[in-house]
Write an enzyme that holds these catalytic residues in place. Structure first.
Site, PDB file in Angstrom:
ATOM      1  N   SER A 260       0.843  -1.185   0.000  1.00  0.00           N
ATOM      2  CA  SER A 260       0.000   0.000   0.000  1.00  0.00           C
ATOM      3  C   SER A 260       0.889   1.249   0.000  1.00  0.00           C
ATOM      4  O   SER A 260       1.753   1.385  -0.852  1.00  0.00           O
ATOM      5  CB  SER A 260      -0.953  -0.054   1.198  1.00  0.00           C
ATOM      6  OG  SER A 260      -2.009   0.854   1.048  1.00  0.00           O
TER       7      SER A 260
ATOM      8  N   ASP B 276      -7.932  -5.913  -6.488  1.00  0.00           N
ATOM      9  CA  ASP B 276      -7.646  -4.791  -5.597  1.00  0.00           C
ATOM     10  C   ASP B 276      -8.335  -3.554  -6.150  1.00  0.00           C
ATOM     11  O   ASP B 276      -7.923  -2.997  -7.174  1.00  0.00           O
ATOM     12  CB  ASP B 276      -6.135  -4.566  -5.508  1.00  0.00           C
ATOM     13  CG  ASP B 276      -5.754  -3.520  -4.465  1.00  0.00           C
ATOM     14  OD1 ASP B 276      -6.652  -2.818  -3.954  1.00  0.00           O
ATOM     15  OD2 ASP B 276      -4.549  -3.412  -4.164  1.00  0.00           O
TER      16      ASP B 276
ATOM     17  N   HIS C 260      -6.548  -6.098  -1.769  1.00  0.00           N
ATOM     18  CA  HIS C 260      -5.452  -5.224  -1.376  1.00  0.00           C
ATOM     19  C   HIS C 260      -4.430  -5.991  -0.557  1.00  0.00           C
ATOM     20  O   HIS C 260      -4.765  -6.664   0.411  1.00  0.00           O
ATOM     21  CB  HIS C 260      -6.011  -4.055  -0.566  1.00  0.00           C
ATOM     22  CG  HIS C 260      -5.044  -2.927  -0.413  1.00  0.00           C
ATOM     23  ND1 HIS C 260      -4.456  -2.305  -1.478  1.00  0.00           N
ATOM     24  CD2 HIS C 260      -4.555  -2.307   0.700  1.00  0.00           C
ATOM     25  CE1 HIS C 260      -3.653  -1.338  -1.043  1.00  0.00           C
ATOM     26  NE2 HIS C 260      -3.702  -1.328   0.277  1.00  0.00           N
TER      27      HIS C 260
END
Length: 651
Positions: A267, A379, A410
């Site tokens: 991320s 994602d 994710h």
């Protein structure tokens, strides 16, 4: 969970002395383990038994875990790395708080270790924030803060933020952060992720807190240049080009390292490796960006439309900066965050200098680090375009590259073995042939891992499909037949932002969407790459959203949304320039959907669904806008392995 203030001997270094209290910690929310922090060197007695080797051992192209796995044998030291930027405007250069974990052999036996390095704005947790309202007319700016908007805004609880969970996970693929430690000192370490995998293999591990977070100075700017330089400065320190200080103000030098650094993270933590690699900094030899951003514009915008990160409707750069602004001084960065709110331009969604600063694609030509991209095909937070465009640019420039795509959302790291081969090749400089392996590792729908020579699959061919109208709101036909007969046929969409895309895709008939389906497939058909649509549309209002979906319809007509894309018709010519829409005038809209790799099963139908507002992603104006599609001048292009011949229908 909050921590007690850190007790430090003697005077604080300049960076630390500017703090008014301990940084807030949220180790429980992050899922991070905590341990005693030892300031300076702490070499403990080795366990009984045979002496550990003084150098790394390699087998099957991978570094072997031959060093102690007992963290009581490891050295932990804390530093503040000085950067050349002053993003908080206090007249002093910002400093990045970092912690090093290394083998005692680096102190006692002359071992030089390469470094696995992760930097994050999330280690100190996150603030409770309110997102922007999204229930308003298009091309209007609505500021957050006057109460939580029940539909548009979303108050984020840091304990339940999936990005914190993803960033807290042990990105080494071990399935979670070290969880066996308990806090016995005044404050937890920054993080213990990666240590159990890499220390026994001879690597050192460095964790650092991004500017504006935790015990680092400076301000968070959601991908701004200062954050890149802050993270880069740690690489510079590891190579003797920057200075660092301990808690007593004494300079600390990284004499124990080879200077070869590999960055990894998920991320935001994976985005910063892309950012640092784009500077071309010497010593950064490899990166593993997982669910990472390559252009922040594509995180919060799409073809001129204001588009949310999945699950975070109404968030924007100012909101995220506020979320990670966890340094003790909670006033010094207020003007910086206010400027983000103005410069991001939620009103038009245009690309501008603000977004250009946050576009790492601009400097991809400077990347020399070997890049192992990892991304979830599903994602919808950091969407697949982020990985695909970065990977494609690296390929074009001959940068060592590999991509791992999985069926999750994710986060999601490659296995330890895959990472080990990568880091062993580029950090230990072992010639294990990893650069000759198949470039793509794709997890298929049945969860099996398949290796492909490259991605997208070189056998994928752009396959143009046409739209034949349905009857009475029912689905029409998606067909490779290029025959155009008769006068133009127009179909109409009536916008209703209250209806989710899944509901509209499933609907047998609806005035709020147009659907087109192929014939049932005689054999499985694989999509690999980026779908595109070319639509000829007119509007009865000067502003509207346009959304396109690629859908898998099963034998029962149930829809599975595979990918989607968006455009603001006012940005039909350029994402940097808004041009008014004249009601009733036809316009050509050409835009891409999110890249994907998907196998449509035999017996299923390939579908395309067109709608206006997308409840989960776009601004949501009042219902009623009407969009008119000229089907005879509109096409869909899908990257299908085998081309048109792979879309043969069942007899």
């Amino acid at each position: 969970m909050s921590s007690s203030p850190r007790v430090t001997p003697g005077p604080l270094p300049p960076a630390a002395s500017r703090r008014t209290g301990a940084a807030r910690r949220s180790a429980a929310a992050l899922g991070l383990a905590v341990a005693t922090t030892v300031t300076g060197l702490a070499v403990n007695a080795a366990p009984a038994g045979a002496a550990a080797p003084v150098g790394p051992v390699f087998q099957d192209g991978m570094a072997q875990p031959v060093f102690s796995s007992n963290r009581n044998d490891w050295i932990r030291e804390e530093v503040w790395v000085e950067t050349p930027v002053d993003s908080d405007g206090d007249g002093r250069n910002d400093r990045v708080h970092a912690e090093v974990t290394r083998l005692r052999e680096t102190e006692t036996a002359g071992l030089k270790s390469p470094v696995v390095y992760e930097v994050s704005p999330y280690y100190a947790g996150g603030n409770d924030i309110t997102n922007h309202d999204v229930d308003h007319e298009l091309h209007q700016a609505v500021r957050p803060g006057k109460g939580w908007q029940d539909r548009g805004g979303k108050r984020l609880d840091p304990a339940n933020d999936e990005r914190l969970a993803a960033a807290a996970a042990d990105d080494s693929g071990a399935g979670g952060a070290d969880a066996s430690l308990t806090a016995t000192g005044p404050q937890p370490v920054i993080s213990t992720s990666h240590e159990s995998n890499w220390l026994p293999r001879g690597f050192a591990v460095v964790h650092a807190e991004s500017l504006g977070s935790g015990q680092s100075d400076g301000c968070p700017t959601t991908g701004g240049r200062n954050e890149t330089i802050g993270a880069k400065s740690v690489v510079d320190w590891l190579n003797g080009r920057a200075k660092a200080y301990d808690a007593s103000g004494q300079e600390v030098k990284a004499t124990w390292t080879t200077g070869k650094v590999g960055m990894i993270g998920t991320s935001y933590n994976g985005t910063l490796p892309n950012a640092v690699a784009s500077t071309g900094v010497k010593g950064l030899e490899a990166i593993v960006p997982i669910s990472a951003i390559s252009s922040w514009y594509d995180y919060y915008r799409a073809n001129g439309a204001v588009v949310a990160a999945g699950g975070y409707q109404g968030e924007d750069t100012d909101v995220l900066a506020e979320y990670v602004y966890t340094r003790a001084d909670q006033q010094i960065c207020r003007s910086v965050i206010e400027q983000l709110a103005k410069a991001q331009d939620r009103e038009t969604g245009d690309y501008n200098a603000f977004w250009d600063e946050r576009n790492y694609m601009n400097d991809v030509n400077k990347v020399h680090a070997a890049v192992l991209v990892a991304h979830g095909l599903n994602d919808w937070n950091v969407k697949t375009k982020q990985a695909a465009q970065w990977y494609e640019a690296l390929k074009a420039r001959g940068v060592p590259h590999k991509i791992y795509l999985h069926q999750g959302g994710h986060g999601g790291s490659p296995s330890v073995d895959v990472l080990n081969r990568w880091f062993t090749r580029y950090l230990w400089d072992q010639q294990n042939g990893v650069e000759n392996d198949p470039r793509a590792l794709v997890q298929r729908e049945d969860k099996t891992l398949v290796q492909y020579a490259e991605w997208p699959d070189p056998a994928a061919k752009d396959t143009e499909l046409n739209l034949a109208p349905g009857d009475g709101g029912a689905a029409g036909l998606l067909t490779p037949d290029k025959t155009r007969k008769g006068k133009p046929v127009t179909e109409t969409i009536v916008d209703d932002a209250t209806k989710p895309a899944q509901t509209l895709a499933d609907a047998v008939t609806s005035p709020n969407r147009l659907a087109y389906k192929s014939a049932a497939l005689a054999a499985p058909a694989r999509l690999s790459g980026t779908p595109r649509v070319s639509l000829r549309m007119s509007f009865d209002q000067p502003a509207a959203n346009v959304t396109a979906l690629v859908v898998d319809y099963d034998e029962n007509g149930k829809a599975k949304i595979i990918t989607r894309g968006w455009i603001d018709p006012q940005n039909r010519k350029s994402i940097s320039r808004t041009e008014p829409v004249k009601p009733g005038s036809p316009y050509s809209l050409d835009f891409d959907l999110q890249p994907h790799d998907y196998v449509f099963p035999a017996g299923h139908r390939v579908g395309v669904v067109l709608l206006s507002s997308d409840y989960e992603y776009t601004i949501r104006p009042a219902p009623g806008a009407r969009l008119h599609l000229d089907t005879t001048k509109s096409t869909v292009t899908l990257p299908i392995v085998g081309g048109t011949g792979a879309l043969t229908s069942a007899s």
